[in-house]
Design an enzyme around this catalytic site. Structure first.
Site, mmCIF file in Angstrom:
data_model
loop_
_atom_site.group_PDB
_atom_site.id
_atom_site.type_symbol
_atom_site.label_atom_id
_atom_site.label_comp_id
_atom_site.label_asym_id
_atom_site.label_seq_id
_atom_site.Cartn_x
_atom_site.Cartn_y
_atom_site.Cartn_z
ATOM 1 C CE LYS A 114 49.911 65.798 50.255
ATOM 2 N NZ LYS A 114 50.113 65.667 48.790
ATOM 3 C CB SER A 168 48.005 62.453 47.808
ATOM 4 O OG SER A 168 48.989 63.428 47.543
ATOM 5 C CB SER A 184 48.916 65.094 44.824
ATOM 6 O OG SER A 184 48.742 63.708 44.874
HETATM 7 N N1 GLN Z 1 47.513 60.018 42.281
HETATM 8 C C1 GLN Z 1 48.868 59.970 41.846
HETATM 9 C C2 GLN Z 1 49.578 58.842 42.546
HETATM 10 O O1 GLN Z 1 48.918 58.112 43.195
HETATM 11 C C3 GLN Z 1 49.546 61.278 42.085
HETATM 12 C C4 GLN Z 1 49.843 61.484 43.517
HETATM 13 C C5 GLN Z 1 50.592 62.748 43.757
HETATM 14 O O2 GLN Z 1 50.623 63.650 42.927
HETATM 15 N N2 GLN Z 1 51.253 62.785 44.903
HETATM 16 O O3 GLN Z 1 50.749 58.686 42.451
#
Ligand code: GLN
Length: 484
Positions: A72, A147, A171
């Site tokens: 990532k 994400s 995420s």
């Molecule tokens: N969707 C969640 C957020 O927007 C979690 C994102 C993540 O785990 N990086 O913060």
């Protein structure tokens, strides 16, 4: 051999083929690169791939046998551009390897950096990438989740053998569920965060996205363990997660939190979860209802704590040390340069979060929001402590719905935030959690099952997941990658 045949396989299958002398690791890398070249222009699972550099990487001998692992774009790989899919980091090259990267290299892995993601990992759909969204390989008009959507889509579509993602509120697990792969968020402190670009430092963990549970165990074994460079990493020995897969699951007590099987869950998701509960019972696990009474506060608590930490962590992007700097005529001095750089460099979601986070930390609101958020976080953690006095594991859906359409939730941040309703609590409590495929909707979209365990019980988590996987066929289905 037809293109994609090797790229579709798992780390452990390929390792066995290499050890038997049937194929070489170079052939695997070449096949993955060919698949990326063919499908990435339409899928955008990667932001950019430098095929020449990847081919030239030397690989040491080791358990990962020269095999490529996708990274990532918020994990530092020495000498590679690392942008977190943000304009503000464009052109920034990591000056060192993250600890997880160094460990993968020691195990013989090669790296394929730059999987697409939501900008700074803020999001649940990968639509917040400043460089265009990733598409879901099961339905190209749908999001892959986020994400870590690039990592999940790449693994699902055979554009990666396995990948690393990061998980602050879901995420790794939510995109794993949307793309039909296995995603594991380890216990907070199990894996070093050194070299992970910080979002919310008290919640962030790096973990694997893989095609099956065995690969999740293989990658976790490689990256877990104490690191003096991350003061929150736990000084505990790392169990042999591969060996742990074979243990017995008969008699494991599995709690089903009643707050997670609520009205509003997609009926196909509900059906798949009910069937998974039955499958676990057939394996000899003993299921029982449990309660996590503070669940309904989790999303609000998370968006106070996570934005507070993010606003502080993002303060360092000011045009001086990293990546992008806006050009100014100099008349406004340094402040003007900061302002223009941050205005032009950050997308809408980082700006929203900086505003929210600065607000909840500001004088007069700190006690009402941030401090209260920390107290509720403790209550949520205590819910888990209590449930784990009676249970070895908890079982829930990973997300309330399957992958939604691109654009569907973009204008409504609250709807987007609610797609993490089942994953956020694990980060607030610090416990490990895994998502794995447990069925498909009528429209052919994957559904994810989430298993949670007490801190540092990844071995139990993986063992139960492996037993379920052996008893089902869901992980064998591959997307046809049709458009429309
Ligand atoms: N969707 C969640 C957020 O927007 C979690 C994102 C993540 O785990 N990086 O913060």
């Amino acid at each position: 051999m037809p293109t994609g045949e090797l790229a579709a396989q798992t780390l452990h299958e390929l390792r066995d083929l290499i050890q038997a002398g049937r194929i070489s690791a170079d052939e695997v890398v070449a096949d993955v690169l060919a698949c990326i070249e063919r499908s990435n222009p339409s899928m955008r699972a990667y932001l950019a791939v430098d095929a020449e550099r990847i081919r030239r990487q030397a690989a040491q001998d080791g358990p990962l046998a020269g095999l490529p692992i996708t990274i990532k774009d918020n994990i530092c790989v020495s000498g590679e551009e690392t942008t977190c899919a943000s304009r503000i980091l464009q052109g920034f090259r990591a000056p060192y390897d993250a600890t997880v990267i160094a460990r993968l290299r020691q195990q013989g892995a090669r790296l394929i950096p730059r999987a697409n993601m939501d900008e700074f990992a803020f999001g649940s759909s990968t639509e917040n990438s400043a460089f265009g969204p990733t598409r879901n390989p099961w339905a190209m008009d749908r999001v892959p989740g986020g994400s870590s959507g690039g990592s999940a889509a790449a693994v699902a579509a055979g554009l990666a053998i396995a990948a690393l993602g990061s998980d602050t509120g879901g995420s790794i697990r939510q995109p794993a569920s949307f793309c039909g792969v296995v995603g594991l968020k380890p216990t907070y402190g199990r894996v070093s965060r050194y070299g992970l670009v910080a979002f919310a430092s008290s919640l962030d963990q790096i973990g694997p996205l893989t095609k099956d549970v065995t690969d999740a165990a293989l990658v976790l074994s490689a990256i877990a363990g104490h690191d003096t460079r991350d003061s929150t990493s736990a000084p505990l020995p790392v169990p042999d997660y591969l060996a742990a897969l074979r243990g017995k699951v008969d008699g494991l007590r599995v709690g089903i939190p009643k707050e997670y099987l609520i009205e509003g869950i997609d009926p196909d998701v509900r059906q798949a979860i009910d069937a998974a509960i039955k499958a676990c019972e057939r394996l000899g696990m003993r299921t029982e209802p449990v309660s996590l009474p503070h669940t309904s506060y989790a999303v609000a608590t998370y968006y106070i704590i996570a934005t507070a930490e993010a606003s502080s962590n993002l303060a360092r992007y000011d045009g001086v040390k990293y990546g992008f700097r806006a050009s100014t005529n100099g008349e406004g001095g340094l402040l003007e340069m900061y302002l223009r750089t941050r205005t032009d460099g950050f997308g809408a979601e980082p700006k929203r979060r900086i505003l929210l986070g600065t607000y909840v930390l500001s004088h007069g609101y700190y006690d009402a929001y941030y401090l209260k958020g920390l107290k509720v976080r403790t209550l949520i953690k205590q819910d888990f402590d209590r449930a784990f006095e009676r249970c070895d594991l908890l079982l829930t859906p990973t997300a309330p719905s399957p992958a939604f359409r691109i654009g569907e939730k973009l204008d409504d941040p609250l709807q987007m935030y609610l797609s993490d309703i089942f994953t956020i609590s694990a980060n607030l409590a610090g416990v490990p959690a895994l998502s794995m495929p447990c069925g498909f909707t009528g429209a052919g979209l994957p559904v994810g099952l989430q298993l949670l365990a007490p801190p540092f019980k990844e071995d139990v988590l993986l063992r139960a997941a492996f037993a379920y996987e052996q008893a089902t066929e869901w992980h064998r289905r591959k997307p046809a990658m049709t458009t429309g």
